[in-house]
Scaffold this active site. Sequence first.
Site, short mmCIF file in Angstrom:
data_model
loop_
_atom_site.label_atom_id
_atom_site.label_comp_id
_atom_site.label_asym_id
_atom_site.label_seq_id
_atom_site.Cartn_x
_atom_site.Cartn_y
_atom_site.Cartn_z
N GLU A 63 0.94 -1.24 0.17
CA GLU A 63 0.11 -0.04 -0.11
C GLU A 63 0.78 1.09 0.08
O GLU A 63 0.64 2.34 0.78
CB GLU A 63 -0.89 -0.09 1.23
CG GLU A 63 -1.64 -1.19 1.37
CD GLU A 63 -3.03 -1.24 0.43
OE1 GLU A 63 -3.08 -0.18 -0.49
OE2 GLU A 63 -4.01 -2.13 0.59
N CYS A 103 -18.50 -6.93 -16.37
CA CYS A 103 -18.51 -7.53 -17.80
C CYS A 103 -17.43 -8.59 -18.00
O CYS A 103 -17.33 -9.48 -18.89
CB CYS A 103 -18.30 -6.61 -19.02
SG CYS A 103 -16.62 -5.91 -18.88
MG MG Z 1 -3.36 -5.17 -1.43
ZN ZN Z 2 -16.22 -3.92 -17.87
#
Ligand code: MG
Ligand code: ZN
Length: 196
Positions: A90, A149
Site C-alpha cells: 500500500e 463484464c
Molecule cells: Mg493489497
Molecule cells: Zn467492464
Amino acid sequence: MILQPSDVGWIEVICGPMFSGKTEELIRRLKRANYARQQVQIFKPQIDDRYQSEAIVSHSQVALPSVVVSTVEQMRAALNSQVEVIGIDEVQFFDASVVDFCEELADGERRVIVAGLDQDYLGKPFGPMPRLLASAEYITKLLAICIKCGNPANRSYRLASDPQQVLVGTAEQYEARCRRCFREGYPSAHSFQAVE
Ligand code: MG
Ligand code: ZN
Ligand code: ADP
C-alpha cells in the site's frame, strides 16, 4: 524476472487496481527471498487496518508479518540494518519522501519491492506512484477482473460517494472495473475529465 542483478540494489514496483493481486504477488516474492535465506523486512502504512494490523494480508487471506508505520521517518527508524530485501505494501499512502527512501535503499544495494495502487478511484495517478514508477528498474502492472463484464480491469471504482481520495475499504466500497464500465459507472462524468 529471469536475471537477478548482484552487488547492486534495485526497485520493483507492483501496481494495478484493487483486487488485482498486488499483495499476493508481493507476498510471493518476499517468501521466495525468505527461502533464499535473505533478510527480509516488510512495512505497511497504518492507514490500512483491514484484517490483522501487524501483517500484510491479501483479499484471499494470504498473510505475512509486517511492521506498521505511519510515516516514512518511522519506517527509516524501524529499518533493520542487516536487511537485504524490503517490501512495502500500500505504498501509495506514503508521502513523496517514500521515493527518496526507496532510492536510498536501492543505492545502498538493497532490493526494494513496493506494491500500490497506480490510480485512485477517479483514475488519477495516486500519490508517490508516478515517481516510483519512473525510478523503478522493474514494473509489474496487474489487472483484476471487471465485476460488470469480465474484461480485464485496470480501475478501482468507488461505490460510496465520498469525495476524499483515501477511503480504506474492501469489497463493499470498491469494485474492479474495466475502463468502459468505470466510465459508465460515473453518470455525471465528473471524474474522468480530470484524468490527464
Ligand atoms: Mg493489497
Ligand atoms: Zn467492464
Ligand atoms: P490487491 O492487493 O491488488 O488489492 P490482493 O492480492 O489483496 O489484491 O487480492 C487478490 C485476490 O482478490 C484474488 O486472488 C481474488 O481471490 C480476489 N478478487 C476479488 N475480486 C476480484 C476481482 N474482481 N478480480 C480479481 N480478483 C479478485
